[in-house]
Design a protein around this motif. Structure first.
Motif, mmCIF file in Angstrom:
data_model
loop_
_atom_site.group_PDB
_atom_site.id
_atom_site.type_symbol
_atom_site.label_atom_id
_atom_site.label_comp_id
_atom_site.label_asym_id
_atom_site.label_seq_id
_atom_site.Cartn_x
_atom_site.Cartn_y
_atom_site.Cartn_z
ATOM 1 N N LEU A 252 21.194 -21.752 -16.666
ATOM 2 C CA LEU A 252 20.784 -21.673 -15.255
ATOM 3 C C LEU A 252 21.263 -22.902 -14.487
ATOM 4 C CD1 LEU A 252 19.148 -20.055 -13.173
ATOM 5 C CD2 LEU A 252 17.203 -21.475 -13.730
ATOM 6 N N LEU A 253 21.118 -24.088 -15.105
ATOM 7 C CA LEU A 253 21.519 -25.312 -14.418
ATOM 8 C C LEU A 253 23.032 -25.353 -14.227
ATOM 9 C CD1 LEU A 253 19.146 -27.983 -15.960
ATOM 10 C CD2 LEU A 253 18.961 -26.787 -13.807
ATOM 11 N N LEU B 264 28.971 -13.119 -9.655
ATOM 12 C CA LEU B 264 28.947 -12.251 -10.830
ATOM 13 C C LEU B 264 30.171 -12.493 -11.701
ATOM 14 C CD1 LEU B 264 27.586 -8.976 -9.243
ATOM 15 C CD2 LEU B 264 26.464 -10.435 -10.908
ATOM 16 N N ILE B 265 31.318 -12.714 -11.065
ATOM 17 C CA ILE B 265 32.524 -12.997 -11.841
ATOM 18 C C ILE B 265 32.355 -14.303 -12.606
ATOM 19 C CG2 ILE B 265 34.970 -13.593 -11.661
ATOM 20 C CD1 ILE B 265 35.086 -11.636 -9.293
ATOM 21 N N ASN C 84 22.324 -17.048 -26.877
ATOM 22 C CA ASN C 84 21.787 -17.414 -25.575
ATOM 23 C C ASN C 84 21.192 -16.198 -24.876
ATOM 24 O OD1 ASN C 84 21.981 -17.846 -22.547
ATOM 25 N ND2 ASN C 84 22.258 -19.887 -23.372
ATOM 26 N N PHE C 85 19.968 -16.375 -24.343
ATOM 27 C CA PHE C 85 19.261 -15.229 -23.772
ATOM 28 C C PHE C 85 20.012 -14.609 -22.606
ATOM 29 C CE2 PHE C 85 14.863 -13.882 -24.739
ATOM 30 C CZ PHE C 85 14.908 -14.272 -26.044
ATOM 31 N N VAL C 86 20.540 -15.449 -21.741
ATOM 32 C CA VAL C 86 21.154 -14.911 -20.531
ATOM 33 C C VAL C 86 22.547 -14.368 -20.826
ATOM 34 C CG1 VAL C 86 21.859 -15.435 -18.198
ATOM 35 C CG2 VAL C 86 19.866 -16.556 -19.142
ATOM 36 N N LEU C 87 23.370 -15.175 -21.480
ATOM 37 C CA LEU C 87 24.786 -14.856 -21.554
ATOM 38 C C LEU C 87 25.159 -14.003 -22.775
ATOM 39 C CD1 LEU C 87 26.339 -18.193 -20.340
ATOM 40 C CD2 LEU C 87 25.909 -16.114 -19.069
ATOM 41 N N THR C 88 24.298 -13.940 -23.779
ATOM 42 C CA THR C 88 24.619 -13.110 -24.930
ATOM 43 C C THR C 88 23.704 -11.897 -25.028
ATOM 44 O OG1 THR C 88 24.998 -15.237 -25.959
ATOM 45 C CG2 THR C 88 25.344 -13.336 -27.315
ATOM 46 N N LYS C 89 22.406 -12.115 -24.750
ATOM 47 C CA LYS C 89 21.471 -10.990 -24.840
ATOM 48 C C LYS C 89 21.260 -10.318 -23.493
ATOM 49 C CE LYS C 89 18.695 -12.788 -28.650
ATOM 50 N NZ LYS C 89 19.558 -12.264 -29.709
ATOM 51 N N PHE C 90 21.725 -10.931 -22.420
ATOM 52 C CA PHE C 90 21.587 -10.385 -21.059
ATOM 53 C C PHE C 90 20.138 -10.102 -20.698
ATOM 54 C CE2 PHE C 90 25.847 -9.171 -22.517
ATOM 55 C CZ PHE C 90 26.542 -10.021 -21.705
ATOM 56 N N LEU C 91 19.251 -11.044 -21.083
ATOM 57 C CA LEU C 91 17.858 -10.966 -20.643
ATOM 58 C C LEU C 91 17.645 -12.049 -19.590
ATOM 59 C CD1 LEU C 91 16.144 -10.575 -24.103
ATOM 60 C CD2 LEU C 91 16.200 -8.866 -22.306
ATOM 61 N N GLY C 92 16.757 -11.796 -18.653
ATOM 62 C CA GLY C 92 16.464 -12.804 -17.637
ATOM 63 C C GLY C 92 17.573 -12.979 -16.629
ATOM 64 N N ILE C 93 18.344 -11.919 -16.406
ATOM 65 C CA ILE C 93 19.437 -11.996 -15.430
ATOM 66 C C ILE C 93 18.895 -12.169 -14.006
ATOM 67 C CG2 ILE C 93 21.354 -10.681 -14.415
ATOM 68 C CD1 ILE C 93 22.071 -11.512 -17.113
ATOM 69 N N CYS C 94 17.717 -11.587 -13.760
ATOM 70 C CA CYS C 94 17.172 -11.627 -12.397
ATOM 71 C C CYS C 94 16.933 -13.057 -11.908
ATOM 72 C CB CYS C 94 15.900 -10.791 -12.321
ATOM 73 S SG CYS C 94 15.024 -10.978 -10.800
ATOM 74 N N PRO C 95 16.165 -13.887 -12.645
ATOM 75 C CA PRO C 95 16.033 -15.267 -12.181
ATOM 76 C C PRO C 95 17.366 -16.025 -12.253
ATOM 77 C CG PRO C 95 14.947 -14.977 -14.293
ATOM 78 C CD PRO C 95 15.306 -13.626 -13.806
#
Lengths: 194, 193
Positions: free
Chosen positions: B148-149, B174-175, B16-27
């Motif tokens: 995100l949803l 964040l937590i 997963n891009f957000v939770l595993t690769k930590f990309l797209g954290i800003c949006p």
């Protein structure tokens, strides 16, 4: 030589892209609604949503299409309302005050004389108590209608803001993103989905 | 066919891009306050990431490799993706006001978001074919949308919950995001691609 080629290729591609975008912005130019834009110009641009629309521009669009009154902008006040009414060629209307947040009645029990007058006034039986005993408000039943405030002979009932708690919070229904605030003849404020 | 299914599963859950690769954290943190805006953002990301992965594959195959300019990958990808997204935003604005209202405002926001650029660069690294790179882009965006949803739903509820004073606002968000990331670590090992 290699670097020069790379610079030229990238620069050329960027130039081409810039030209394409410039042409596209001409070709796909949107003619704005002139009335909407003039109304939008007199609005305060606070985007507060107190008119019931998500921002100043949506409200200006709604006014321009005639689907809503000219007096919904609270921050703009009378000045904005008069300017919009002038633009639209409609008679001015008084600006509405902010809709009251949900309230709860609260009885200061050490001042209560136990007269039961508020109990009789309460339309939803949210006040409990016996004659000559302290009365109290059942918070989960109180609708915040303020009908109990007037009859109290010792003025010991306060209307306090109702805190929003997780237990009473629910998801909003799907597909009803835009809420419109309207007033009924009885002076009550209703929020309905457009 | 099973290869495609594996790519999708891997992109959505395991990598997963957000939770595993930590990309797209800003949006992920910025637009997750309301479920409604999160839906709009998800659709925009779905569209842009699929587009970006196909466009960057074409750039890679027909410009960068023939001219031996692989070291200019990043800047070429940014240029092409930004131009395409900008162009399509104008096109949507002209042709479909309804679609523009739903997507339009989010499109410029993510023109070259790190997740979008990330999918383009990862595709190149993994030497995908045209079809698989498009699918990988779509799957990654689907994973982004899912997370995100879920996060927007959680945050809407957390807003009303009695959170201790010191943890209010961003801290508890964040937590929550960290806990979600931990939960998604459970998917690792499900698929190996």
């Amino acid at each position: 030589m290699n670097i020069l080629f790379a610079v030229l290729l990238l620069g050329g591609l960027a130039l081409l892209a810039g030209i394409v975008l410039a042409i596209a912005s001409r070709v796909f130019h949107i003619e704005g609604d002139p009335m909407m834009e003039r109304i939008d110009a007199v609005l305060p641009q606070t985007q507060c949503g107190q008119c019931g629309y998500p921002g100043c521009k949506p409200y200006a669009t709604a006014v321009a299409s005639g689907e809503v009154d000219v007096n919904k902008c609270v921050p703009g006040g009378e000045r904005a309302m008069l300017a919009i009414a002038d633009l639209m060629g409609v008679p001015p209307k008084e600006v509405e005050e902010e809709a009251a947040p949900p309230m709860l009645a609260y009885i200061r029990e050490d001042e209560c004389i136990g007269c039961t007058l508020c109990i009789k006034a309460c339309p939803v039986d949210a006040i409990i108590g016996a004659p000559k005993q302290y009365h109290t408000v059942v918070e989960s039943h109180c609708t915040g209608c303020t009908l109990c405030v007037e009859p109290c002979p010792v003025d010991c009932i306060d209307m306090l803001g109702k805190p929003e708690v997780l237990e009473e919070w629910t998801w909003s229904a799907p597909g009803k993103s835009r809420l419109v605030i309207e007033d009924s003849a009885e002076g009550e404020t209703h929020v309905r989905a457009a | 066919m099973s290869e495609f299914a594996l790519i999708m599963l891997s992109a959505v859950l395991v990598n997963n891009f957000v939770l595993t690769k930590f990309l797209g954290i800003c949006p992920f943190l910025g637009v997750s306050r309301k479920l409604e805006t999160a839906v709009g953002m998800s659709l925009a990301v779905l569209f842009v990431m699929t587009l970006a992965s196909t466009a960057s594959w074409l750039v890679q195959q027909f410009i960068l490799i023939p001219f031996d300019l692989m070291y200019l990958q990043t800047i070429f990808f940014i240029l092409i993706i930004a131009v395409l997204v900008q162009f399509i935003e104008m096109l949507i604005h002209k042709s479909s006001p309804v679609l523009y209202q739903a997507l339009g405002i989010f499109l410029p926001l993510i023109t070259t978001n790190c997740a979008v650029l990330g999918v383009a660069l990862l595709n190149v690294q993994q030497e995908q074919t045209f079809m698989t790179s498009a699918l990988y882009g779509f799957g990654s965006a689907l994973g982004f949308a899912l997370v995100l949803l879920l996060f927007a739903g959680l945050r809407e509820r957390i807003d009303k919950a009695p959170v201790p004073e010191a943890f209010k606002g961003s801290a508890v968000s964040l937590i929550t995001a960290g806990l979600m990331s931990l939960a998604f670590m459970g998917f690792s090992g499900l698929v190996k691609v």
